[in-house]
Motif scaffolding. Structure first.
Motif, PDB file in Angstrom:
ATOM      1  N   THR A  41      17.740  -1.053  14.570  1.00  0.00           N
ATOM      2  CA  THR A  41      17.778  -1.891  15.775  1.00  0.00           C
ATOM      3  C   THR A  41      16.761  -3.012  15.670  1.00  0.00           C
ATOM      4  O   THR A  41      17.013  -4.139  16.067  1.00  0.00           O
ATOM      5  CB  THR A  41      17.481  -1.028  17.011  1.00  0.00           C
ATOM      6  N   ARG A  42      15.577  -2.681  15.107  1.00  0.00           N
ATOM      7  CA  ARG A  42      14.539  -3.689  14.884  1.00  0.00           C
ATOM      8  C   ARG A  42      13.952  -3.492  13.496  1.00  0.00           C
ATOM      9  O   ARG A  42      13.853  -2.360  13.002  1.00  0.00           O
ATOM     10  CB  ARG A  42      13.435  -3.579  15.945  1.00  0.00           C
ATOM     11  N   LEU A  43      13.565  -4.595  12.865  1.00  0.00           N
ATOM     12  CA  LEU A  43      12.972  -4.577  11.536  1.00  0.00           C
ATOM     13  C   LEU A  43      11.700  -5.406  11.582  1.00  0.00           C
ATOM     14  O   LEU A  43      11.740  -6.608  11.813  1.00  0.00           O
ATOM     15  CB  LEU A  43      13.971  -5.146  10.511  1.00  0.00           C
ATOM     16  N   HIS A  44      10.544  -4.735  11.384  1.00  0.00           N
ATOM     17  CA  HIS A  44       9.246  -5.394  11.499  1.00  0.00           C
ATOM     18  C   HIS A  44       8.581  -5.530  10.139  1.00  0.00           C
ATOM     19  O   HIS A  44       8.654  -4.614   9.306  1.00  0.00           O
ATOM     20  CB  HIS A  44       8.308  -4.593  12.407  1.00  0.00           C
ATOM     21  N   SER A  45       7.930  -6.647   9.918  1.00  0.00           N
ATOM     22  CA  SER A  45       7.090  -6.839   8.736  1.00  0.00           C
ATOM     23  C   SER A  45       5.642  -6.568   9.129  1.00  0.00           C
ATOM     24  O   SER A  45       5.123  -7.170  10.083  1.00  0.00           O
ATOM     25  CB  SER A  45       7.242  -8.272   8.207  1.00  0.00           C
ATOM     26  N   VAL A  46       4.983  -5.638   8.421  1.00  0.00           N
ATOM     27  CA  VAL A  46       3.600  -5.256   8.742  1.00  0.00           C
ATOM     28  C   VAL A  46       2.760  -5.291   7.466  1.00  0.00           C
ATOM     29  O   VAL A  46       3.279  -5.209   6.342  1.00  0.00           O
ATOM     30  CB  VAL A  46       3.528  -3.841   9.367  1.00  0.00           C
ATOM     31  N   ALA A  47       1.440  -5.393   7.629  1.00  0.00           N
ATOM     32  CA  ALA A  47       0.535  -5.457   6.474  1.00  0.00           C
ATOM     33  C   ALA A  47       0.403  -4.110   5.789  1.00  0.00           C
ATOM     34  O   ALA A  47       0.231  -4.035   4.570  1.00  0.00           O
ATOM     35  CB  ALA A  47      -0.833  -5.974   6.922  1.00  0.00           C
ATOM     36  N   GLU A  48       0.453  -3.022   6.565  1.00  0.00           N
ATOM     37  CA  GLU A  48       0.366  -1.683   5.989  1.00  0.00           C
ATOM     38  C   GLU A  48       1.013  -0.670   6.917  1.00  0.00           C
ATOM     39  O   GLU A  48       1.184  -0.927   8.115  1.00  0.00           O
ATOM     40  CB  GLU A  48      -1.103  -1.305   5.732  1.00  0.00           C
ATOM     41  N   ILE A  49       1.350   0.481   6.354  1.00  0.00           N
ATOM     42  CA  ILE A  49       1.936   1.557   7.138  1.00  0.00           C
ATOM     43  C   ILE A  49       0.805   2.479   7.600  1.00  0.00           C
ATOM     44  O   ILE A  49       0.070   3.021   6.760  1.00  0.00           O
ATOM     45  CB  ILE A  49       2.954   2.369   6.304  1.00  0.00           C
ATOM     46  N   PRO A  50       0.618   2.649   8.912  1.00  0.00           N
ATOM     47  CA  PRO A  50      -0.470   3.524   9.390  1.00  0.00           C
ATOM     48  C   PRO A  50      -0.232   4.973   8.971  1.00  0.00           C
ATOM     49  O   PRO A  50       0.894   5.460   8.987  1.00  0.00           O
ATOM     50  CB  PRO A  50      -0.417   3.363  10.905  1.00  0.00           C
ATOM     51  N   GLN A  51      -1.320   5.650   8.592  1.00  0.00           N
ATOM     52  CA  GLN A  51      -1.234   7.026   8.127  1.00  0.00           C
ATOM     53  C   GLN A  51      -2.242   7.917   8.845  1.00  0.00           C
ATOM     54  O   GLN A  51      -3.279   7.449   9.325  1.00  0.00           O
ATOM     55  CB  GLN A  51      -1.487   7.096   6.604  1.00  0.00           C
ATOM     56  N   LEU A  52      -1.917   9.202   8.880  1.00  0.00           N
ATOM     57  CA  LEU A  52      -2.843  10.206   9.401  1.00  0.00           C
ATOM     58  C   LEU A  52      -3.859  10.560   8.315  1.00  0.00           C
ATOM     59  O   LEU A  52      -3.725  10.159   7.157  1.00  0.00           O
ATOM     60  CB  LEU A  52      -2.067  11.448   9.837  1.00  0.00           C
ATOM     61  N   LYS A  53      -4.853  11.352   8.668  1.00  0.00           N
ATOM     62  CA  LYS A  53      -5.902  11.699   7.707  1.00  0.00           C
ATOM     63  C   LYS A  53      -5.349  12.398   6.477  1.00  0.00           C
ATOM     64  O   LYS A  53      -5.842  12.233   5.372  1.00  0.00           O
ATOM     65  CB  LYS A  53      -6.954  12.586   8.386  1.00  0.00           C
ATOM     66  N   GLY A  54      -4.304  13.192   6.650  1.00  0.00           N
ATOM     67  CA  GLY A  54      -3.733  13.927   5.519  1.00  0.00           C
ATOM     68  C   GLY A  54      -2.829  13.087   4.643  1.00  0.00           C
ATOM     69  O   GLY A  54      -2.268  13.603   3.668  1.00  0.00           O
ATOM     70  N   GLY A  55      -2.631  11.802   4.972  1.00  0.00           N
ATOM     71  CA  GLY A  55      -1.795  10.934   4.166  1.00  0.00           C
ATOM     72  C   GLY A  55      -0.376  10.789   4.670  1.00  0.00           C
ATOM     73  O   GLY A  55       0.405  10.013   4.122  1.00  0.00           O
ATOM     74  N   LYS A  56       0.002  11.544   5.722  1.00  0.00           N
ATOM     75  CA  LYS A  56       1.336  11.427   6.273  1.00  0.00           C
ATOM     76  C   LYS A  56       1.446  10.180   7.149  1.00  0.00           C
ATOM     77  O   LYS A  56       0.448   9.687   7.689  1.00  0.00           O
ATOM     78  CB  LYS A  56       1.686  12.665   7.095  1.00  0.00           C
ATOM     79  N   VAL A  57       2.672   9.692   7.283  1.00  0.00           N
ATOM     80  CA  VAL A  57       2.921   8.523   8.124  1.00  0.00           C
ATOM     81  C   VAL A  57       2.609   8.856   9.579  1.00  0.00           C
ATOM     82  O   VAL A  57       2.990   9.914  10.090  1.00  0.00           O
ATOM     83  CB  VAL A  57       4.382   8.056   7.977  1.00  0.00           C
TER      84      VAL A  57
END
Length: 858
Positions: free
Chosen positions: A475-491
């Motif tokens: 529905t929407r497509l965003h361009s971002v500088a980085e993908i935010p992650q949790l401390k364990g490395g998961k999205v």
């Protein structure tokens, strides 16, 4: 049905039905019908062709849409003992070819000979022409093997997979027949029932909706809603007196919102399922169907049946969604928590189903990988649905959500991983993640490999459109500088959803309501108003339909409402989920067709321009154009609308100018190939004359049954055509009345007065009258212009023409054309003037037209 119904194969049941109802209509698409005896013959012939082309154990693809040949091919594959893999023709060919390779398909069945234009030739495939098997004589094909086991793989349905690639779910005949039996027994379905499935044939629901009437003596009507549109679907519910319908909630909303009160008056059963059902959906449904109509709620998946119940009218609303009912017989189930242990009564957990009717397993490299069997009973298979459910103290089940990331969009399973895989493979992307919002929307985030402008998102959107079906478009497509992650490395999905809300709000705030310069009819303004009504909060200007959150069902509603607002018919093929608002305005403008405006230069086939008759480029001509796509790059030309016709009665030159302009845009140079139907034959002739005068070479001029000689005013033939139109449901009595009214005004030269009156018909049921009356007046004025052109002298052209002539009485063999071309080739074809381009006549006529075109076209 008897208790052992699922013990006998489908073909055995079909033969029993044929014994009782040999001459009863089994399948029809409104123009072509098969009796049960004809259906049996077609299935046997096609089954023999499949068995002779596909080795035992190998699968056969079915590249057929929601059309007459799909149920024939499905039953034929079962009779041949070859697993069938339905392929949705609307999905990108790149994806379908990948499935064909992964499934190790030996052959693919489709209407017409050869593979479709644009199909990637990645692997050797045999192509089986379904239509040619209809008229085959006994002994034309090898003998069939004995009936296969009902527990052997029968249908392999490819769904969106969690690994990012489609996965093939294997169902046996037993599993499908069990679904049919449950349907028939619960709903008391019989030979008086009429079905019109609108769900895709490449789904388990589509298989069930087609199999059920064929195996109990009912009648199956077929309509491709994405080609015909919402308006035609509504008309056919009433015309065909449909009694049983299956609808996913998204389709229900579009189909019933604003429909006339008597549209669904024949329905006695409406089955709703495929995704969560809201109480507001039930309210809308009950407001549209008779009070006597039963509403059946169901839950199932491609892998298994699940629950169903008839929703009582007095059942109290509890929450926003409707319970999906009681577990069906033949199924055992357990609800487990995260620890894989059974939860207490009333608590939420994942639904596990154990049954002999679940999927056999998954199709991997051309073989079935079995599902886990029960240790207590090896005949029972265990399937973890991934659905989070709860069961109340009455035994009713409620769907709470999904364990994984999978969602359903318009009843179609969607895995975000499939979108992620396509994006991550793009060279301009470093990383990509897709998430599902609380509103059940698919949203994607991409990290660009290098700094880029606005064209970066545009390029990715184009990539998605060529690689994935519409249901998997974000529905929407965003361009971002980085993908935010949790401390364990998961999205960090929560942060991504928050970011989506913020970016979406910012885009809405920055959107400028800038529209293209208004034309005299303000098409842009009308289109923007309809756009923003269907997609609230989404500005039309500068947007793409899918970027604004529109899907294929909403697009059908948009085109229908735009037609009503403009008061004329539009070419549905010109509208796609990926089109921009500027594309919409072009598609809605008179004489335009964005779907054909650009010709693919990489396609080596010659271009063929199709010039329509007085009613324009309707469904039958569009189907003919699609079939001709195997030998030519087909371009459909368009005429102006009623406003152009009212500028003057001498409109054939105006039509010719429009045709020549569109030819020059699509093919600025080179030899020109034209074929015109009915009135279009005359327009094509004049266009050829104008092109020749400008120095262009016309190498092929095809004339489809255009009579310009004496005897053309044959009132007996006109009456016969009118009777035929009524008999084949092409026109209704109310439309004949409106046609007579349009003729009356035109006869007295008062068409402008009627046109002004038409513009006032904008509200409620009057909007449909406005739409039809405008179409009828356009056709009558075009035919009047054609009559005036016939009366004028015509110069002879130094070209060769090919006349495709239906059988007529009392008219010259050349229909008057010999005097106006240097050389005329006459090719007799079958069928009448109205039906020569539809089945069953098209199967005979198309090869004749193709052969003549290939001889001269270049």
């Amino acid at each position: 049905m008897c208790d052992d119904f699922s013990e006998k194969p489908a073909f055995w049941h079909l033969k029993r039905v044929v014994e009782r109802y040999p001459d009863k209509t089994a399948i029809s698409d409104g123009s072509t019908s098969l009796s049960f005896a004809e259906l049996l013959n077609a299935v046997q012939n096609l089954a023999s062709a499949i068995a002779g082309s596909v080795p035992p154990g190998k699968a056969v693809g079915l590249l057929i849409g929601n059309a007459l040949w799909y149920p024939v091919a499905m039953l034929a594959a079962m009779r041949a003992g070859r697993p069938a893999v339905p392929l949705n023709p609307r999905d990108p060919f790149q994806r379908l070819a990948a499935i064909a390779t992964s499934a190790r398909l030996a052959a693919i069945v489709k209407p017409g000979p050869g593979g479709p234009a644009g199909w990637p030739d990645a692997s050797p495939l045999k192509w089986i022409d379904a239509a040619s098997c209809m008229g085959a004589t006994e002994g034309s094909f090898p003998a069939l093997p004995s009936d296969p086991s009902v527990d052997a793989p029968a249908i392999v349905l490819y769904t969106s997979g969690s690994t990012g690639t489609p996965k093939g779910v294997v169902n046996s005949q037993r599993a499908i027949l069990h679904r049919v039996q449950q349907y028939v027994d619960a709903c008391h379905i019989g030979p008086d029932d009429v079905f019109m499935p609108l769900t895709g044939p490449a789904t388990i629901a589509g298989c069930r909706e087609m199999m059920t009437p064929m195996l109990c003596g009912g009648t199956l009507y077929l309509l491709d809603i994405e080609s015909a549109g919402i308006r035609a679907a509504r008309d056919n519910f009433k015309r065909w007196q449909v009694t049983v319908a299956y609808l996913v909630p998204a389709l229900l909303r579009v189909l019933m919102n604003g429909a006339a009160s008597d549209t669904f008056s024949s329905l006695r059963i409406v089955r709703v399922g495929g995704e969560k059902i809201l109480w507001s959906d039930i309210d809308r449904l009950r407001a549209s169907v008779p009070e006597s109509c039963f509403v059946q709620i169901s839950y199932s998946s491609t892998e298994t049946t699940g629950t169903q119940w008839f929703l009582p009218r007095d059942y109290p609303e509890q929450g926003a969604t409707v319970p999906v009912g009681f577990v069906l017989p033949g199924i055992e189930y357990t609800i487990v928590g995260e620890d894989a242990c059974e939860v207490a009564s009333g608590e939420e957990g994942e639904l596990l189903i154990k049954s002999n009717y679940t999927t056999l397993g998954y199709w991997v490299d051309g073989e079935n990988v079995p599902l886990q069997a029960s240790s207590a009973d090896p005949r029972l298979r265990i399937f973890a649905t991934g659905d989070l459910v709860k069961v109340d103290d009455t035994g009713r089940m409620w769907i709470v959500g999904r364990k994984g990331r999978q969602i359903k969009i318009n009843g179609r399973r969607v895995e975000p991983a499939e979108l992620e895989l396509v994006l991550r493979r793009a060279p301009q992307v470093n990383d990509a993640v897709a998430v599902v919002t609380d509103a059940n929307e698919l949203v994607a985030f991409v990290v660009p490999a290098r700094a880029g402008g606005s064209e970066f998102i545009t390029e990715l959107r184009d990539l998605i459109r060529t690689a994935l079906p519409p249901a998997v478009h974000p529905t929407r497509l965003h361009s971002v500088a980085e993908i935010p992650q949790l401390k364990g490395g998961k999205v960090d999905g929560v942060k991504l959803r928050d970011l989506d809300r913020a970016l979406n709000a910012q885009n809405a705030q920055n959107a400028q309501d800038v529209r293209p310069a208004a034309d005299p009819l303000d098409i842009a303004g009308v289109a923007a108003a309809v756009w923003e009504r269907i997609l609230p909060g989404k500005k039309a200007a500068g947007s793409h339909w899918d970027d604004a959150g529109g899907d294929s069902l909403k697009l059908l509603q948009f085109v229908m409402e735009l037609e009503t607002a403009l008061g004329r018919e539009l070419n549905l093929e010109a509208f796609t989920v990926g089109m921009s608002f500027a594309d919409v305005v072009r598609a809605a403008s008179p004489g335009q067709d964005t779907s054909k405006s650009r010709v693919d230069a990489s396609d080596a086939k010659p271009i063929l321009f199709i010039v329509p008759g007085s009613i324009g480029y309707g469904p039958s001509l569009a189907a003919f154009g699609a079939e001709m796509g195997t030998v030519a790059k087909v371009v459909a030309v368009r005429y102006g609308d009623l406003n152009d016709l009212l500028k003057g009665h001498d409109t054939i030159p105006l039509m010719v100018d429009a045709v020549v302009e569109q030819i020059s845009q699509a093919q600025p140079e080179g030899n020109v190939n034209l074929i015109g139907y009915s009135l279009g034959g005359g327009v094509a002739f004049e266009a050829a004359a104008k092109l020749a005068a400008a120095g262009r070479s016309v190498t092929f001029l095809g004339i489809l049954d255009t009579n310009i000689g004496p005897g053309r005013h044959n009132y007996r033939e006109t009456l016969a055509r009118t009777v035929q139109r009524i008999r084949t449901h092409r026109v209704t009595v109310d439309r004949m009345i409106l046609r007579a009214l349009a003729k009356l005004f035109a006869q007295f030269g008062a068409e402008a007065v009627l046109a002004r009156g038409i513009d006032w018909l904008k509200w409620g049921a009057l909007a449909r009258t406005r739409f039809i009356l405008r179409l009828e007046l356009e056709e009558i004025l075009r035919m009047r212009a054609f009559g005036q052109w016939l009366a004028r002298p015509k110069p002879a052209l130094p070209i060769t023409a090919t006349l495709f002539r239906c059988r007529r009485t009392g008219v010259p063999a050349d229909l008057g054309w010999s005097a106006f071309v240097a050389d005329l080739s006459i090719v007799p074809i079958v069928g009448g003037h109205l039906d020569m381009l539809i089945e069953p006549y098209l199967s005979h006529n198309r090869p004749l037209i193709e052969r003549a075109f290939l001889v001269r076209g270049a």
